[in-house]
Structures are given as structure tokens and as C-alpha cells.
Scaffold this motif. Sequence first.
Motif, PDB file in Angstrom:
ATOM      1  N   GLN A  78     -46.194 -55.879  48.770  1.00 12.65           N
ATOM      2  CA  GLN A  78     -44.979 -56.686  48.712  1.00 12.65           C
ATOM      3  C   GLN A  78     -44.621 -57.244  50.095  1.00 12.65           C
ATOM      4  O   GLN A  78     -44.207 -58.386  50.232  1.00 12.65           O
ATOM      5  CB  GLN A  78     -43.818 -55.846  48.161  1.00 12.65           C
ATOM      6  N   ALA A  79     -44.816 -56.431  51.129  1.00 15.36           N
ATOM      7  CA  ALA A  79     -44.554 -56.894  52.496  1.00 15.36           C
ATOM      8  C   ALA A  79     -45.502 -58.046  52.863  1.00 15.36           C
ATOM      9  O   ALA A  79     -45.105 -59.023  53.499  1.00 15.36           O
ATOM     10  CB  ALA A  79     -44.702 -55.732  53.475  1.00 15.36           C
ATOM     11  N   ALA A  80     -46.783 -57.910  52.446  1.00 21.75           N
ATOM     12  CA  ALA A  80     -47.736 -58.994  52.710  1.00 21.75           C
ATOM     13  C   ALA A  80     -47.334 -60.256  51.969  1.00 21.75           C
ATOM     14  O   ALA A  80     -47.469 -61.374  52.477  1.00 21.75           O
ATOM     15  CB  ALA A  80     -49.143 -58.549  52.293  1.00 21.75           C
ATOM     16  N   LYS A  81     -46.834 -60.081  50.742  1.00 25.31           N
ATOM     17  CA  LYS A  81     -46.390 -61.226  49.959  1.00 25.31           C
ATOM     18  C   LYS A  81     -45.202 -61.917  50.637  1.00 25.31           C
ATOM     19  O   LYS A  81     -45.140 -63.153  50.713  1.00 25.31           O
ATOM     20  CB  LYS A  81     -45.999 -60.758  48.561  1.00 25.31           C
ATOM     21  N   ASP A  82     -44.252 -61.124  51.148  1.00 25.46           N
ATOM     22  CA  ASP A  82     -43.090 -61.704  51.825  1.00 25.46           C
ATOM     23  C   ASP A  82     -43.509 -62.454  53.092  1.00 25.46           C
ATOM     24  O   ASP A  82     -43.003 -63.539  53.395  1.00 25.46           O
ATOM     25  CB  ASP A  82     -42.086 -60.602  52.172  1.00 25.46           C
ATOM     26  N   ALA A  83     -44.460 -61.859  53.838  1.00 23.97           N
ATOM     27  CA  ALA A  83     -44.923 -62.513  55.070  1.00 23.97           C
ATOM     28  C   ALA A  83     -45.634 -63.832  54.752  1.00 23.97           C
ATOM     29  O   ALA A  83     -45.461 -64.847  55.440  1.00 23.97           O
ATOM     30  CB  ALA A  83     -45.852 -61.584  55.848  1.00 23.97           C
ATOM     31  N   ALA A  84     -46.449 -63.813  53.685  1.00 20.90           N
ATOM     32  CA  ALA A  84     -47.138 -65.038  53.288  1.00 20.90           C
ATOM     33  C   ALA A  84     -46.151 -66.105  52.835  1.00 20.90           C
ATOM     34  O   ALA A  84     -46.304 -67.291  53.138  1.00 20.90           O
ATOM     35  CB  ALA A  84     -48.143 -64.729  52.168  1.00 20.90           C
ATOM     36  N   ALA A  85     -45.093 -65.678  52.114  1.00 16.19           N
ATOM     37  CA  ALA A  85     -44.077 -66.630  51.679  1.00 16.19           C
ATOM     38  C   ALA A  85     -43.368 -67.257  52.872  1.00 16.19           C
ATOM     39  O   ALA A  85     -43.096 -68.462  52.893  1.00 16.19           O
ATOM     40  CB  ALA A  85     -43.077 -65.932  50.767  1.00 16.19           C
ATOM     41  N   ALA A  86     -43.066 -66.441  53.887  1.00 14.98           N
ATOM     42  CA  ALA A  86     -42.420 -66.978  55.088  1.00 14.98           C
ATOM     43  C   ALA A  86     -43.324 -67.976  55.803  1.00 14.98           C
ATOM     44  O   ALA A  86     -42.883 -69.040  56.249  1.00 14.98           O
ATOM     45  CB  ALA A  86     -42.036 -65.835  56.027  1.00 14.98           C
ATOM     46  N   ALA A  87     -44.635 -67.644  55.897  1.00 12.78           N
ATOM     47  CA  ALA A  87     -45.581 -68.557  56.545  1.00 12.78           C
ATOM     48  C   ALA A  87     -45.707 -69.853  55.760  1.00 12.78           C
ATOM     49  O   ALA A  87     -45.799 -70.948  56.325  1.00 12.78           O
ATOM     50  CB  ALA A  87     -46.949 -67.881  56.683  1.00 12.78           C
ATOM     51  N   PHE A  88     -45.718 -69.736  54.425  1.00 18.76           N
ATOM     52  CA  PHE A  88     -45.803 -70.919  53.570  1.00 18.76           C
ATOM     53  C   PHE A  88     -44.576 -71.813  53.777  1.00 18.76           C
ATOM     54  O   PHE A  88     -44.702 -73.035  53.901  1.00 18.76           O
ATOM     55  CB  PHE A  88     -45.907 -70.484  52.103  1.00 18.76           C
ATOM     56  N   TYR A  89     -43.406 -71.215  53.857  1.00 20.21           N
ATOM     57  CA  TYR A  89     -42.170 -71.976  54.046  1.00 20.21           C
ATOM     58  C   TYR A  89     -42.169 -72.679  55.412  1.00 20.21           C
ATOM     59  O   TYR A  89     -41.808 -73.845  55.527  1.00 20.21           O
ATOM     60  CB  TYR A  89     -40.966 -71.047  53.925  1.00 20.21           C
TER      61      TYR A  89
END
Length: 449
Positions: free
Chosen positions: A56-67
Motif C-alpha cells: 500500500q505504501a508503494a502504491k501511495d508513492a507511485a500515485a504521488a509520482a504519477f500526480y
Amino acid sequence: MERTPRPSVRPSATRDVLTLVALPLLAALALPAAFAGGGTRRWFGGRSESQRAEAQAAKDAAAAAFYELDTAQRDLRISIETITAVDDSPAARRVVSDFAALGRRIDEASQKYITAVDAHDLDRDELEASVAARARGELVAAKDELVRVKADLDRFEQSLAPLLGKAETQLARLAPAVERARQALLAASNALDSVRRSGLKADDLAARLAALAPELTKLNQGAGRHGVPETLERAERVSREAAAVRSEAERLPERAAEIDHRLVSLRTRAQALTTRSEQVEPVLSELRRRFSAACWQDLQHVPEQAAESVRQAEAKLREARAAREAQRWPDATSLLSTVRALLNSTDEAVSAAGDRLRRLNAVQKDPQQEIDRTRFAIRDAQRLAMAGRTTPDPRQARPLDDSVARLDRAVATLEGRHPDYWHFLTETEAVRQTVARVVAQIREERGGA
């Protein structure tokens, strides 16, 4: 720090206590789930939950990078549009193609991120640790790719600084330039209105101002339709032309007064020349009586030519008066210039006759004065040519020697019964002109040295 020993408790008693405590707790936890229509998550132990949390932490980090990448791309697109709106150079076109290539990389990285997110439901029950670990790996890889593309995008943005600065400068000039053009047109229109209220017509100026109306329409349509460079050039041209119309309109009363003054002045001058031209014939009679034909034959048509020139000037004056009455200012000005040229040439011709008689009288009375004047010019040039030299430069000595011989020949023509005094005067004048050219050459060469 020592722990305080706990009193021993029977296992059966403990179970009883836990049962009493757990029943109300479970009931409380079950109520929201029942209303929500869902069930409870089963407990699989610490390892599975730990893997789930990391995924979940990796998913949140990827979402932030995508944004961050999406935001940077949107901002950079605005900069690209700013550049292309102003600049059509090869460098600007190369920027567009480079940005398009970066856009394809962004799409690929974004698709990798979306695929990783869609492939794994981190909230589902019974999520195995291995699945959570695989999801984490894919999401971390997607995030790393997004970060790398973002770094490339940032470097690309930094490289645009010169082009973007130039484009922004032109855009900053755009609005003031368009506004100046509008104000110049308004000022020109107001000036024309003021002139017309004074009773003067300005049809040519009004036509020039009306011709700018389509340009104003294009300015109002904006740079988005016609381009920034073209709009800037159009605004500056409209400003110049409107300012010229305004200036001419404001000067129109003065111009009308000036034309009125010139009409009166040239009319007076034409009348005076008519009187003077009538005096040429007596001058010619005296020239014919006292001097040889060579001294006056080039002047014998002056009376007729003068009279004809004056008649032409008077006709043009009438046309100029009509143009002034019709307030055709350019026509009136042009006609008055023609009148002035006619009167100038007539004045010169009429003056030539009297000047010829005066000069011939002077040389007939005392030719030595003309001879001495010319010899002095030659000797002065010879001294200058020899200054600082033992032998003269042939380029200067030859024309000066020829001038001496030419003067001697001119003096010899005065010895006959009917001397050609006019030929003598033209020869001495030609000698002095030759000497003056030699002097100018010497001074130029020595000044350059």
C-alpha cells in the motif's frame, strides 16, 4: 526497569474474563459491517499484513509520482504553447517534436503504473503475502519509471528557458502594443472630427483612416488567430499610420493657411516677373549693338521663353486656387511646387540677360582685372604644389601648365576688332575651376598623409 510481578490467575478464569470482554466488543465491531452489507476481514497474521502495508505504501508513492508527473506535463504544455504562439523558428519546431517524444515516454510510464494498480486489489480479504510482495515490486518499479521520466521532463523544461523568456517578453509587449494601436486610432478619429468642425475637409485623411478598420478588426480577433509576431507587427504599423493621420489632421489648419499665403506670394512674384521680362528686350538690344553675336545669341529667345513660362505659371496658379477651394490639399501643394519651379527658371533666364550685360561692360572696360584674378589663382596653386618639394607632381603640374596656356589663348582673343568678351569670360572661369580642382586634390592627399 523491573516489572512488578503479576498475581497468578487460573486459566479457566482467564478464559471466562476474555469471553465476557470479547462478546460486547465483537458485537460492536459487527454492527457497522452488518449495516454496510460487508463482512469482516480474516486475520492471517503479521507477515501478510506487513506485506500488505508495504504494498500500500508503494502504491501511495507511485500515485504521488504519477500526480507530480502529470502536473509537470500540464505546466510544460503551457510553456510549449507559449513558445509556439510566438516563435516559428527551427529551434521552436524542434522543441515541439522533443516534447512529443517525451509525451510518449510519459504515456508508457503512466500505463505501466495504471496496469500495476489495476492488477492488484490490496484491500481484498485473504491477500497472500506473496501476492502483496509482487504488487509492491511492480508498484515500486512503476514509481521509479515515473520519477525518471519526471527528471527528464525537468531537464527539458530547464533547456527551454531562453526560448520561453523570449516568447514571454513578446507576449508581454502584445497587450500594450494593441492598446497603443487602439488609442492611436481613437486620437486620429478625434483629430479628424475637430478639423471638420472647423470647416475644413479631410477626405484623403478620412480614407486613410478608414483603410485601417480591417486591421483593427484583426487586432480585436487576437493573436490566437493571427499569431503573436504578426499581431505585434500589425499593432505597430497601425500605431504609426494612425499617428501620421492624426499629425496631418492637426496640422491641416496651418497647412491651409500656408497654401493661402503661397498663392498670394507666387501670384505677386509672377506679376513682378512679367514686368522684369519686359525689360529683357532693351538689354538684348544693347548687347546686340555693342558686342559680337557670340556674346548674346544664346539669350535672344529669353523674352519669349520668359513670357511663356509666366503664362504657364499663371495657369497652374489658377488650378492651385481651384484645388484649394475644393480642399484637395495634396493637389494644391503639388501645383504650387510646379509654379515655383517655373518662376525660378524664368527668374534665372531674365537675370542672366542683365548679368551678361554687367559682366561684359566690366571686362570691356578693364579686362586686366579678370586676367589678374585668374593668374593669381594659378600662381597660388603652383606655390601649394611646390610646398615641401623640389619638383612638382606631374599629376598637378600638367593641369596647372595647361591652365597657363589656356589663359594666354583667352587673352589673345581680345586683340581683334570685335573681341569675344563672353568667350574670354567663360574661358577664365573654366581655368579657375580647373585650378580649384587641383588645389582640392593636393589638400586631400596631404591631409590623408
